[in-house]
Design an enzyme around this catalytic site. Structure first.
Site, mmCIF file in Angstrom:
data_model
loop_
_atom_site.group_PDB
_atom_site.id
_atom_site.type_symbol
_atom_site.label_atom_id
_atom_site.label_comp_id
_atom_site.label_asym_id
_atom_site.label_seq_id
_atom_site.Cartn_x
_atom_site.Cartn_y
_atom_site.Cartn_z
ATOM 1 N N ASP A 99 0.807 -1.213 0.000
ATOM 2 C CA ASP A 99 0.000 0.000 0.000
ATOM 3 C C ASP A 99 0.843 1.267 0.000
ATOM 4 O O ASP A 99 0.309 2.367 0.089
ATOM 5 C CB ASP A 99 -0.918 0.037 1.225
ATOM 6 C CG ASP A 99 -2.170 -0.801 0.998
ATOM 7 O OD1 ASP A 99 -2.454 -1.118 -0.166
ATOM 8 O OD2 ASP A 99 -2.840 -1.126 1.987
ATOM 9 N N ASP A 111 -0.191 8.113 -7.268
ATOM 10 C CA ASP A 111 -1.103 8.381 -6.159
ATOM 11 C C ASP A 111 -0.997 9.842 -5.730
ATOM 12 O O ASP A 111 -2.000 10.529 -5.518
ATOM 13 C CB ASP A 111 -0.764 7.494 -4.949
ATOM 14 C CG ASP A 111 -1.056 6.028 -5.183
ATOM 15 O OD1 ASP A 111 -2.113 5.719 -5.754
ATOM 16 O OD2 ASP A 111 -0.222 5.194 -4.785
ATOM 17 N N GLU A 126 -6.932 9.215 1.413
ATOM 18 C CA GLU A 126 -6.136 8.051 1.770
ATOM 19 C C GLU A 126 -4.649 8.346 1.679
ATOM 20 O O GLU A 126 -3.839 7.716 2.356
ATOM 21 C CB GLU A 126 -6.497 6.882 0.847
ATOM 22 C CG GLU A 126 -5.745 5.604 1.170
ATOM 23 C CD GLU A 126 -6.161 4.450 0.282
ATOM 24 O OE1 GLU A 126 -5.285 3.684 -0.140
ATOM 25 O OE2 GLU A 126 -7.377 4.309 0.032
ATOM 26 N N ASP A 147 -10.339 8.302 -2.055
ATOM 27 C CA ASP A 147 -9.186 7.499 -2.443
ATOM 28 C C ASP A 147 -8.879 7.941 -3.873
ATOM 29 O O ASP A 147 -9.579 7.536 -4.812
ATOM 30 C CB ASP A 147 -9.503 6.010 -2.383
ATOM 31 C CG ASP A 147 -8.310 5.138 -2.764
ATOM 32 O OD1 ASP A 147 -7.285 5.692 -3.215
ATOM 33 O OD2 ASP A 147 -8.408 3.902 -2.629
ATOM 34 N N ASP A 181 -7.346 4.375 -6.608
ATOM 35 C CA ASP A 181 -7.385 3.017 -6.063
ATOM 36 C C ASP A 181 -6.821 2.033 -7.087
ATOM 37 O O ASP A 181 -7.132 2.099 -8.274
ATOM 38 C CB ASP A 181 -8.835 2.645 -5.739
ATOM 39 C CG ASP A 181 -8.942 1.268 -5.125
ATOM 40 O OD1 ASP A 181 -8.599 1.123 -3.945
ATOM 41 O OD2 ASP A 181 -9.342 0.332 -5.844
ATOM 42 N N GLU A 206 -13.195 4.130 1.250
ATOM 43 C CA GLU A 206 -13.608 3.092 0.309
ATOM 44 C C GLU A 206 -14.956 2.476 0.699
ATOM 45 O O GLU A 206 -15.909 2.502 -0.089
ATOM 46 C CB GLU A 206 -12.529 1.994 0.238
ATOM 47 C CG GLU A 206 -11.210 2.508 -0.315
ATOM 48 C CD GLU A 206 -10.043 1.548 -0.103
ATOM 49 O OE1 GLU A 206 -9.227 1.421 -1.032
ATOM 50 O OE2 GLU A 206 -9.941 0.936 0.979
#
Length: 408
Positions: free
Chosen positions: A132, A138, A161, A180, A183, A345
């Protein structure tokens, strides 16, 4: 030896990823390039001949074309076209759709591997570890969404996130956004679908007097039952914006028409079938599962469940993609481990599933009834057809609490 390049054809392509309203981060601007390549004359002639022989292109779709077909764009739908969400939320959604168009272009760009290998700015959320861990895409996606929300003027706080703590944006913004941003980003190099997930709450005006850091935290820890809108955006063979614009207003999907640059309503009022014949889970962890979950899977794939039909496994390992298929075809998408985040999520996706007539659960409790206590709180997640979900939950012990396989 280079004589065949003495004359050449130049092909120029350009992908705009920036505009004056949404300035690009430096690492994203590197993707807005003019790419030229030299093609030998024989190849160029072949391309020219092939183009002449090909059938004429279909008529160019325009907004007028979609209007004649009775199709609404996303912004038309949230305005007077059906959802009637109000001006403030419509403005917020307009900025979110712009952010997601930019992320879609970034994910699909042939140059995204250059960003992926460029490092990033070194930030890392304490909530991330192992598989992660943050990746440059991201971070860029997070920056795109944050810039869009700031530009909207309608958001008080954003919890992501990708950030350890919520970002307070404005004392005047009526909404709080949890997200998020990208994802499944670890799947991009293999061209596996990815997605953006977000939920929208009203700002809690009754705590406006609290210090900024504290009110940002409390606003972001609202239960899913208080959501006023939620959406996921699937980046795949098509870019699909699937959203619900309020309790009782249903779930609707809009597909990005690249010819006009607009999300167009293609799946109005989605209803997840009460039963499906598909379960989506990582079967490789079968021997780590609790007895109840193993019994359920063994039963339905042998055709010995309540429907008497044999179920099939379909698992993409991309939460948005697995859920999108489940919404359309029915069945269950699940992760029985304490792995998925409640705030970013589970809550938004459960909201969408319930608005489509399905059910979202942690294996014991309705997701939207769970009060978050930590920003990056994790839990098991089961989403899908209502009757399939109730049958699964009847097996009792379906949450995997031991041997997660890797640190989470």
């Amino acid at each position: 030896m280079l004589s065949h390049l003495s004359s050449h054809t130049t092909i120029t392509t350009f992908t705009p990823l920036s505009n004056s309203h949404h300035p690009s981060p430096p690492c994203l601007r590197r993707l807005s390039v003019v790419h030229r390549c030299l093609i030998p004359p024989r190849a160029a002639a072949s391309i020219s001949t092939s183009s002449q022989m090909s059938s004429p292109p279909p008529p160019l779709r325009t907004k007028q074309y979609h209007m004649e077909k009775g199709r609404k764009t996303l912004l038309e739908f949230v305005g007077s076209g059906g959802a009637h969400v109000g001006d403030d939320l419509a403005v917020l959604l307009a900025h979110m759709q712009t952010a997601c168009k930019r992320i879609a272009a970034l994910v699909a760009s042939p140059f995204n591997h250059e960003v992926g290998n460029s490092g990033g700015d070194g930030r890392s959320s304490s909530a991330d570890s192992g598989r992660d861990a943050q990746k440059p895409l991201d971070i860029i996606s997070n920056e795109i969404i944050l810039a869009s929300l700031k530009s909207s003027g309608k958001v008080a706080a954003m919890a992501s996130e990708e950030d350890e703590n919520p970002v307070w944006i404005s004392d005047e913004g009526p909404f709080v956004v949890v997200t998020d941003p990208l994802d499944g980003s670890r799947n991009i190099d293999a061209s596996i679908p990815t997605g953006t997930i977000f939920g929208v709450y009203h700002r809690l005006e009754e705590i406006d007097h609290l210090p900024t850091e504290e009110k940002a935290q409390v606003n972001s820890l609202q239960s899913g039952a208080r959501l006023i809108a939620a959406a996921y955006v699937l980046y795949s063979s098509a870019t699909i914006f699937c959203a619900s614009f309020g309790p009782g207003k249903g779930t609707h999907a809009f597909t990005l028409d690249q010819t006009i640059g607009e999300f167009v309503l293609t799946h109005p009022d989605i209803k997840v079938p009460p039963r499906g014949q598909i379960y989506s889970v990582n079967d490789a962890r079968y021997f780590d599962w609790p007895e109840g979950l193993r019994q359920y899977i063994d039963t339905v794939r042998q055709g010995k469940g309540q429907t008497g039909k044999k179920y099939s496994a379909r698992y993409i390992c991309s939460l948005v993609a697995d859920l999108h298929r489940t919404l359309l075809y029915g069945g269950i998408a699940m992760n029985p481990r304490d792995h998925l985040r409640l705030v970013y999520e589970a809550n938004p996706l459960s909201f969408l599933v319930e608005e489509a007539g399905g059910r979202g659960s942690d294996g014991k409790h309705r997701i939207l009834a769970i009060q978050p206590v930590e920003l990056h709180q994790r839990l098991p997640l089961f989403l899908g057809s209502k009757e399939d979900m109730l049958e699964l939950e009847s097996y009792g012990n379906i949450q995997q609490k031991v041997n997660p396989g890797y640190d989470v």
